[in-house]
Design a protein around this motif. Structure first.
Motif, PDB file in Angstrom:
ATOM      1  N   ALA A   1     -63.244  14.107   1.288  1.00 25.75           N
ATOM      2  CA  ALA A   1     -62.832  14.031   2.246  1.00 25.75           C
ATOM      3  C   ALA A   1     -61.519  14.698   3.269  1.00 25.75           C
ATOM      4  O   ALA A   1     -62.085  14.201   4.436  1.00 25.75           O
ATOM      5  CB  ALA A   1     -61.901  12.789   1.337  1.00 25.75           C
ATOM      6  N   ALA A   2     -61.709  15.839   2.523  1.00 27.22           N
ATOM      7  CA  ALA A   2     -60.427  16.749   3.265  1.00 27.22           C
ATOM      8  C   ALA A   2     -61.724  17.585   4.047  1.00 27.22           C
ATOM      9  O   ALA A   2     -61.200  17.621   5.724  1.00 27.22           O
ATOM     10  CB  ALA A   2     -60.085  17.865   2.892  1.00 27.22           C
ATOM     11  N   ILE A   3     -62.499  18.098   3.777  1.00 33.05           N
ATOM     12  CA  ILE A   3     -63.588  17.910   5.690  1.00 33.05           C
ATOM     13  C   ILE A   3     -63.871  17.781   6.443  1.00 33.05           C
ATOM     14  O   ILE A   3     -64.290  17.783   6.899  1.00 33.05           O
ATOM     15  CB  ILE A   3     -64.296  18.748   4.376  1.00 33.05           C
ATOM     16  N   GLU A   4     -64.597  16.292   5.692  1.00 37.48           N
ATOM     17  CA  GLU A   4     -64.434  14.819   6.588  1.00 37.48           C
ATOM     18  C   GLU A   4     -63.176  14.522   7.304  1.00 37.48           C
ATOM     19  O   GLU A   4     -63.788  14.615   8.982  1.00 37.48           O
ATOM     20  CB  GLU A   4     -64.680  13.483   5.737  1.00 37.48           C
ATOM     21  N   PHE A   5     -62.002  14.764   7.332  1.00 39.92           N
ATOM     22  CA  PHE A   5     -61.258  14.471   8.000  1.00 39.92           C
ATOM     23  C   PHE A   5     -60.713  15.760   8.665  1.00 39.92           C
ATOM     24  O   PHE A   5     -60.503  15.543  10.028  1.00 39.92           O
ATOM     25  CB  PHE A   5     -60.199  14.479   7.130  1.00 39.92           C
ATOM     26  N   LEU A   6     -61.134  16.752   8.231  1.00 39.80           N
ATOM     27  CA  LEU A   6     -61.166  17.757   9.242  1.00 39.80           C
ATOM     28  C   LEU A   6     -62.180  17.914  10.470  1.00 39.80           C
ATOM     29  O   LEU A   6     -61.776  17.548  11.793  1.00 39.80           O
ATOM     30  CB  LEU A   6     -60.918  19.097   9.061  1.00 39.80           C
ATOM     31  N   THR A   7     -63.149  17.838   9.942  1.00 39.84           N
ATOM     32  CA  THR A   7     -64.022  17.558  11.254  1.00 39.84           C
ATOM     33  C   THR A   7     -63.476  16.234  12.364  1.00 39.84           C
ATOM     34  O   THR A   7     -64.309  16.322  13.155  1.00 39.84           O
ATOM     35  CB  THR A   7     -65.551  16.668  10.630  1.00 39.84           C
TER      36      THR A   7
ATOM     37  N   PRO B   1     -57.536  10.793  13.919  1.00 42.98           N
ATOM     38  CA  PRO B   1     -57.471  10.681  12.158  1.00 42.98           C
ATOM     39  C   PRO B   1     -56.164  11.079  12.000  1.00 42.98           C
ATOM     40  O   PRO B   1     -56.070  10.961  10.157  1.00 42.98           O
ATOM     41  CB  PRO B   1     -58.376  12.229  11.932  1.00 42.98           C
ATOM     42  N   VAL B   2     -54.886  12.121  12.889  1.00 46.69           N
ATOM     43  CA  VAL B   2     -53.458  12.018  12.614  1.00 46.69           C
ATOM     44  C   VAL B   2     -52.985  11.057  12.344  1.00 46.69           C
ATOM     45  O   VAL B   2     -52.239  10.550  11.201  1.00 46.69           O
ATOM     46  CB  VAL B   2     -52.692  12.793  13.651  1.00 46.69           C
ATOM     47  N   GLY B   3     -53.370  10.147  12.409  1.00 49.59           N
ATOM     48  CA  GLY B   3     -52.308   8.168  12.952  1.00 49.59           C
ATOM     49  C   GLY B   3     -52.775   7.242  12.001  1.00 49.59           C
ATOM     50  O   GLY B   3     -52.525   7.101  11.303  1.00 49.59           O
TER      51      GLY B   3
END
Length: 301
Positions: free
Chosen positions: A52-58, A179-181
């Motif tokens: 999930a973290a990798i997908e978020f940063l992507t 994604p930040v929101g």
């Protein structure tokens, strides 16, 4: 590097990275690996959370455009941007504190003369901004360049004083459609910034200053989404009461007024303070320090 375990993986990664010839890069990666591995070990990160973290940063990277920097926005809402500015541009007592640059500053702003109206919004409440720029000794600083964020306009001045007309800033949300929101929503945090006006000062002798003035009693004064507010930067919105002052600056009596004095530090003053702070931080880690290209590294070689 056989039989790697949760206990020895960090040490082995450090050994693999130890041949890097750039001591600063080697030091940065040494600290990165330590803290990143601790982030995994301490909360017992799951595979699903890792992905999930990798997908978020992507998604953060995919959201970035020429006019939108989602990674800076992420840095802002995590307090990293303010931390970097405070470390890299330390401010001694009596000088104006810095704050976050923000993800949407543009370098393609229009140059305007001192006293110009830099607002094109006819719906905004008129505002007169009168400022002085001094050094720590109280002397006026001449020939600095000022960038004002609120309107994406730039001004020049040459006698330590500048003024311009604008509109009273209002609270606004940072972009929350990316994604930040989504992360802010997950953390049950709002996306609003308090009313403020950005200033950036550039001068060949003085350390660059990126700062902002925040209006007192704003509903988001104590909960800025990007942690930019500092008490020394909070100003009271006043009004022009004197008819002579109103005529001098070409505004109406009752016009909103911000009056502020900025205090800059020289580049050498900032360098000296940065060195002292770095030495103290390294000593707190139980290490001696060397300074290479203006940046600290442990004195272990």
């Amino acid at each position: 590097m056989l039989d790697l375990t949760t206990e020895n993986i960090t040490e082995n990664v450090q050994i693999a990275n130890s041949s890097c010839s750039d001591r600063r890069v080697r030091y940065l990666f040494e600290r990165l690996v330590v803290h990143l591995h601790d982030l995994v070990r301490e909360p017992r990160l799951s595979t699903e959370e890792w992905m999930a973290a990798i997908e978020f940063l992507t998604k953060v990277g995919q959201t970035c455009t020429d006019t939108r920097q989602e990674f800076i926005l992420l840095s802002d809402i995590l307090g990293v941007s303010l931390l970097v500015d405070a470390i890299d541009h330390p401010k001694p007592k009596g000088s104006t504190e810095g704050t976050v640059l923000g993800p949407f500053h543009t370098h393609e702003a229009e140059d305007v003369t001192n006293g110009a109206n830099i607002s094109t919004d006819p719906q905004g409440k008129p505002l007169l901004v009168i400022c002085k720029v001094r050094n720590l000794a109280g002397q006026p600083i001449e020939n600095a360049r000022i960038d004002v964020w609120e309107t994406d306009s730039k001004g020049f001045y040459d006698d330590g004083n500048f003024w311009f007309k604008a509109i009273v800033p209002v609270p606004y949300p940072i972009p929350s459609d990316g994604p930040v929101g989504k992360i802010l929503g997950t953390l049950n945090r709002h996306c609003y910034r308090p009313s403020h006006m950005h200033f950036m000062f550039d001068h060949p002798v003085y350390d660059p200053l990126i700062t902002a003035l925040y209006l007192k009693n704003d509903p988001y004064e104590t909960s800025d989404a990007v942690f930019g507010v500092k008490s020394t930067l909070v100003v009271e919105l006043k009004t022009v009461q004197d008819k002579g002052i109103a005529e001098q600056y070409g505004v109406d009596v009752g016009c909103a007024l911000i009056n502020y004095e900025f205090v800059l530090v020289t580049k050498q003053e900032a360098i000296d303070m940065r060195y002292r702070n770095a030495e103290a931080a390294m000593k707190a880690q139980g290490k001696q320090m060397q300074y290479i290209n203006g940046l600290p590294v442990p004195d272990i070689d």
